[in-house]
Structure formats: structure tokens, C-alpha cells
Design an enzyme around this catalytic site. Structure first.
Site, PDB file in Angstrom:
ATOM      1  N   CYS A 127       0.827  -1.218   0.000  1.00 44.38           N
ATOM      2  CA  CYS A 127       0.000   0.000   0.000  1.00 44.38           C
ATOM      3  C   CYS A 127       0.854   1.257   0.000  1.00 44.38           C
ATOM      4  CB  CYS A 127      -0.945  -0.001   1.195  1.00 44.38           C
ATOM      5  SG  CYS A 127      -0.110  -0.002   2.803  1.00 44.38           S
ATOM      6  N   ASN A 128       2.102   1.150   0.443  1.00 44.25           N
ATOM      7  CA  ASN A 128       2.964   2.330   0.543  1.00 44.25           C
ATOM      8  C   ASN A 128       4.051   2.421  -0.520  1.00 44.25           C
ATOM      9  OD1 ASN A 128       1.793   3.645   2.707  1.00 44.25           O
ATOM     10  ND2 ASN A 128       2.941   2.478   4.224  1.00 44.25           N
ATOM     11  N   ARG A 129       4.220   1.363  -1.309  1.00 49.76           N
ATOM     12  CA  ARG A 129       5.309   1.380  -2.287  1.00 49.76           C
ATOM     13  C   ARG A 129       5.062   0.411  -3.428  1.00 49.76           C
ATOM     14  NH1 ARG A 129       9.632   1.648   0.246  1.00 49.76           N
ATOM     15  NH2 ARG A 129       8.712   1.841   2.328  1.00 49.76           N
ATOM     16  N   GLU A 191       7.625  -0.672  11.563  1.00 54.81           N
ATOM     17  CA  GLU A 191       6.418  -1.503  11.429  1.00 54.81           C
ATOM     18  C   GLU A 191       6.788  -2.886  10.894  1.00 54.81           C
ATOM     19  OE1 GLU A 191       4.611  -2.373   8.478  1.00 54.81           O
ATOM     20  OE2 GLU A 191       5.456  -1.100   6.918  1.00 54.81           O
ATOM     21  N   GLN A 197       6.016  -8.877   4.108  1.00 53.49           N
ATOM     22  CA  GLN A 197       5.817  -8.694   2.671  1.00 53.49           C
ATOM     23  C   GLN A 197       7.088  -9.001   1.878  1.00 53.49           C
ATOM     24  OE1 GLN A 197       4.433  -4.713   3.285  1.00 53.49           O
ATOM     25  NE2 GLN A 197       2.276  -5.235   3.001  1.00 53.49           N
ATOM     26  N   GLY A 268     -13.484  -5.657   5.167  1.00 52.94           N
ATOM     27  CA  GLY A 268     -12.311  -6.446   4.795  1.00 52.94           C
ATOM     28  C   GLY A 268     -11.653  -7.036   6.017  1.00 52.94           C
ATOM     29  N   ALA A 269     -11.590  -8.375   6.088  1.00 47.22           N
ATOM     30  CA  ALA A 269     -11.040  -9.045   7.268  1.00 47.22           C
ATOM     31  C   ALA A 269      -9.724  -9.739   6.954  1.00 47.22           C
ATOM     32  CB  ALA A 269     -12.051 -10.058   7.809  1.00 47.22           C
ATOM     33  N   GLY A 273      -6.895  -5.698   8.082  1.00 46.20           N
ATOM     34  CA  GLY A 273      -8.169  -5.546   8.778  1.00 46.20           C
ATOM     35  C   GLY A 273      -8.107  -6.146  10.177  1.00 46.20           C
TER      36      GLY A 273
END
Length: 529
Positions: A127-129, A191, A197, A268-269, A273
Site C-alpha cells: 500500500c505504501n510502495r 512496522e 511482505q 475487509g477481514a 483488517g
């Protein structure tokens, strides 16, 4: 030292020409009005043979063209590069267009390695890169090919992309990945999700067979660096994730007196989420409604987290659930918005006690909530870029922790670079042994001819052959021992590389040129297929 632009251009032109000629020659009769039956071009055996001959000639021509410029080209060692954009360099509107879903990583790697000057590739998309790591035969041409690929995939002009892209080479590229894995480049310092990831990139590559030797080792060493930073420093103490920053942001925007009574909805689980729920519990929230495609995942979360009431609603009831919520967290893999301006306008107003505004906290990329939702009077949208407001709160502490971690990053970087340098001796070892074996086989053949085949029994022939092999092995033992190095000792590595260059000169092995020729030949053959 960079290769001559002229030489590189000539070589690249030959590759492209070979590829074009090969595909055009596949059935020359099409251009000459060849006959078709049911949409299939019919080529006779003679034409097919001619096409193969043309393709082979093109391949040879490309290789010969490369050899002409190889003396200069080979001075530019294959480069490790990272080309990408992140929350620090590009807005979410651009990042979402370039995002690659995890299940599509193998396909992206295949497309990238099919580019003329790219040997290996990996994709890290979060989501950030969105970052692409490659091993490129040529820095300039490899970068250009990757940027063009990104432009084609996203529909964003290359000129516009370049304003937001960062490009790093060799040790800078490796250091960047190690910092990413350690959480030093994250919006939220330390984080833990980014390390998971990075691990997933390796798992995905192993399953698909897409990662090459250099990229695979670099990502594995990055994982080691990430683990060490978290274990040996206090960077993770008090660290927050994107999910916890999202919860923090929501509570910052709510009236303080109503924070714990706000009606929370999560859409969204998945992993992120689940973390949202975890941090809602930490903040004292007692109830959350979860909208998800299936109930099984929600049941599993409910079983694990006993300190909060979790109410399940199916996806078909999403808008009804949103109507009853003060704060809506969205974290799904949907490639199209779940909430548009029209959807938000249809939702009832929020009580004045809650500030009269429904909060949409969207931590998905691509985004789940359209930016125009904020145009609705009783709605406000915050995406991952807005989390900076939370993160800036303790900037000085973040910088101090990052400095502590850099020592570990530098240690792991030296270890990886030493390993990569040690690989240079492998082709020399193979080439020297091959050179010695050719001489042995030739001299053995001459000896057997002089003696006469009939004068020797099978046992005698085998003994003579074993004798020749034994002599060669003993003569090579010393030189080969001085070419073997694991890269752990920099002084030993320097001596090993000096030995390698000396042996290359003494025996005219021309190893570097042979490696480049082999790589380019493989690229040309791949293009022909």
C-alpha cells in the site's frame, strides 16, 4: 566505468533487429499475400526452413554485433537496480495505478525478464510502495526498459512517471531494500508488516521459479537484516503499523468525549483488517461490525480476539452497515472503489455529538473510497498518505532509532557484496578446468594413436586416462584453491580476485567477455522463441 553509449546502442540495436527479423520471418508468405485457411497461414516446408535460416542468421548477426562492442560493454558489470515509487515520492493516485496484486507477481517478473537488458527481477508492491528490483546487463538501457514497462502497465506517460520515481544502483539499491525490510523506510518506523511482505516476495519467487540467484540472495539477506534490526535494537518498541496509525488517526478526528462510543465498521477481514481490530481493542473499543465476503475468516478472528464484540455482515449488506457507522475502515483488495460520492450522499447524516461527519479511513491501495466522497458535507475521507499526520508526532525518536539500526544494515550490506564479489571467480574456475581438460583430451588422443589402439587392452586405456586425469587434477588443485572464497573475509576476497585476474591473463581465458556473450546469446535465443 560506464560503457560507451555508441557501443551499447549498437549492441542493443542488433538485439532488437534480431527479435524483429525473427518474428517477421516466421512466415514470409503472409507479406506476399500468402494463403490462409480458416484463419491459419499455410507455410510449406521450404519456406519454414528459409525462415529458420533467416532467424538463425539474425541471431548470429546480433551476437557478432555484440562481440564488436563487448570490449567496452563488459566494463559495465551487470548492475543491481531498484526503480520505484513510495509514499515518500508519489501520491496514492499514482501508486494505485502501478500496484501489482500478489498473485500477479510471477507474471510481472516473467514480463520484466523478457526485456532485452534485464536478467533477473522481483516486484515488491504494497500500500505504501511499488518497487521493481532487477539485475540489468546495461544500467541505462535496463532502466529505460523498466520505466517503459511501468508506463505501459499504468497508462502514465514515462515523462510524468520520472518525476516521482527513484532509481538506485548496486550498493545503494541493496541498502535501500535492507532498510525497507527493517522498517526504516516505512511511513511508520519499525512496522512489522513490511518484513512479512519481503518474505512473501521470496516465497512467491520460489513457488514460481522466477527469482534469479542475485535477487534471491539479496532478498534473503534483507530478511536477515530486518530480523536483526528488530531483535538487536528497540526500534519495534512502541512502533505502530499502518493499521494502528489508521486507528490513531480516526480517534484524533473524533470528538475526544465520544471516541469510545463511536460506531466502528471494518470492511475487509484480511491481515490489515485484523490488525485494525487488534488496535481498536488496545484503545478500549468494545464492539466492531465487520463486513467480509465470507464468514469463516471473521469467525476465526472472533475466536482469537475475545475482548471485543465482533458482528459479521455479508458484503451484500455493506451500505446498510455503513449507514449505521460513524467510522468506516476499508481494507480490501478491490480494484474499483466501494464507495463513490453517490454512495456517500445516500447515507444518513451523523449526529452532532460525533462531529456531524462520517469518517472513511481507507488503507487500501488501490483505494476503496473515491476522493470525491469528501465533497459530501457529512463525510471525510482519509487515505494512507494522510497517516503522516500521526507519524510526524515523534519524528526525533524515529530518527534516533534509525541511526542505531544503520550499523546492522551496513554489516549485512558488506556481507552481501562480499558474496556477490566471490561469484566472479566461479566462471574462471569453470573456464580453467575446461581449458585443462581440452588439453588433456587432445594429448591423450595423440598418445593413444601413437601406441596404437590394438596394442592396448580396455584396462590399460582406462589406466592411462585415469593417469592423465589425476595429473591435471593435482596440477589444478593449488590454483583452484586460491580461487575459492566465501566472501566472509574482505582481505582474502581481495587476494582471491587478484588471483582470478592473474589466471585470466596467464591462460588468456577472457572470462568476462565470455560471460557477457553467453548472457546476450541467451537473450537473443529467447527472443527468437
Amino acid at each position: 566505468m560506464m560503457a560507451s553509449t555508441t557501443s551499447a546502442t549498437a549492441a542493443a540495436g542488433a538485439f532488437a533487429a534480431a527479435k524483429t527479423r525473427g518474428s517477421a520471418a516466421a512466415c514470409p508468405r503472409v507479406a506476399a499475400g500468402g494463403r490462409r485457411r480458416s484463419g491459419v497461414v499455410q507455410c510449406d516446408a521450404g519456406v519454414a526452413a528459409q525462415a529458420q535460416a533467416v532467424a538463425k542468421a539474425a541471431s548470429v548477426a546480433a551476437l557478432e554485433q555484440f562481440k564488436i562492442s563487448a570490449d567496452r560493454y563488459m566494463k559495465e558489470r551487470s548492475s543491481i537496480a531498484v526503480i520505484g515509487l513510495s509514499v515518500h515520492t508519489a501520491p496514492v493516485e499514482m501508486r494505485e495505478k502501478l500496484a501489482v496484486a500478489e498473485e500477479l507477481w510471477p507474471r510481472a517478473i516473467s514480463e520484466l525478464t523478457n526485456l532485452n537488458h534485464i536478467e533477473e527481477a522481483a516486484v515488491l508492491s504494497t500500500c505504501n510502495r511499488m518497487e521493481i528490483y532487477v539485475v540489468a546487463l546495461s544500467w541505462n538501457r535496463g532502466i529505460r526498459e523498466v520505466v517503459d514497462w511501468m508506463s505501459k502497465k499504468s497508462g502514465i506517460p514515462a515523462s510524468e512517471l520520472r518525476d516521482h520515481l527513484f532509481m538506485l544502483r548496486d550498493s545503494d539499491a541493496t541498502r535501500h531494500l535492507f532498510e525497507v525490510s527493517a522498517g526504516l523506510d516505512s511511513l511508520v518506523l519499525g512496522e512489522g508488516q513490511i518484513l512479512a511482505q519481503v518474505k512473501q516476495v521470496v516465497r512467491s519467487g520460489q513457488n514460481s521459479g522466477g527469482l534469479g540467484k542475485n535477487i534471491d540472495r539479496m532478498f534473503k539477506d534483507a530478511i536477515t537484516a530486518g530480523k536483526r534490526v528488530r531483535c538487536e535494537t528497540n526500534i519495534s518498541s512502541g512502533a505502530v503499523s499502518v493499521s494502528s496509525a489508521a486507528v490513531e488517526l480516526a480517534l484524533m478526528k473524533l470528538p475526544k468525549s465520544e471516541c469510545l462510543s463511536a460506531r466502528m465498521l471494518l470492511i475487509g477481514a484480511g491481515k490489515m483488517g485484523k490488525l485494525v481490530i487488534k488496535h481498536l481493542i488496545a484503545k478500549g473499543c468494545k464492539k466492531v461490525v465487520v463486513v467480509n465476503r465470507s464468514v469463516e475468516r471473521v469467525d476465526a478472528i472472533r475466536e482469537e480476539m475475545k475482548d471485543i464484540e465482533i458482528v459479521y455482515r455479508p458484503l451484500t449488506e455493506m451500505y446498510e452497515a455503513a449507514a449505521d457507522a460513524d467510522v468506516v475502515f476499508t481494507s480490501t483488495a478491490s480494484e474499483t472503489p466501494l464507495f463513490t460520492k453517490e454512495n456517500a450522499e445516500a447515507l444518513p447524516a451523523i449526529s452532532d455529538a460525533m462531529g456531524g461527519v462520517r469518517l472513511f479511513i481507507d488503507i487500501s491501495v488501490p483505494r476503496n473510497v473515491s476522493a470525491c466522497v469528501s465533497d459530501v458535507g457529512h463525510a471525510r475521507v482519509y487515505n494512507v498518505d494522510d497517516l503522516k499526520e500521526v507519524v510526524e508526532a515523534n519524528k526525533e525518536d524515529r530518527l534516533r532509532k534509525a541511526m542505531e539500526a544503520q550499523t546492522i544494515i551496513t554489516q549485512e550490506l558488506k556481507r552481501f557484496e562480499a558474496w556477490r564479489d566471490s561469484l566472479e571467480t566461479v566462471p574462471t574456475i569453470k573456464k580453467l578446468r575446461s581449458y585443462a581438460d581440452r588439453i588433456r583430451a587432445s594429448e591423450l588422443e595423440k598418445c593413444l594413436q601413437k601406441i596404437g589402439q590394438d596394442a592396448l587392452t580396455k584396462k590399460m586405456k582406462r589406466s592411462i586416462e585415469e593417469l592423465s586425469t589425476g595429473i591435471v587434477n593435482k596440477l589444478l588443485h593449488g590454483p583452484l584453491q586460491h580461487l575459492r572464497c566465501d566472501g566472509s573475509d574482505s582481505r582474502t576476497l581481495d587476494e582471491t580476485l587478484e588471483n582470478m585476474h592473474a589466471l585470466n591473463r596467464m591462460f588468456s581465458l577472457d572470462t568476462e567477455k565470455a560471460i557477457i556473450e553467453q548472457k546476450i546469446k541467451a537473450k537473443v535465443e529467447k527472443a527468437q522463441n
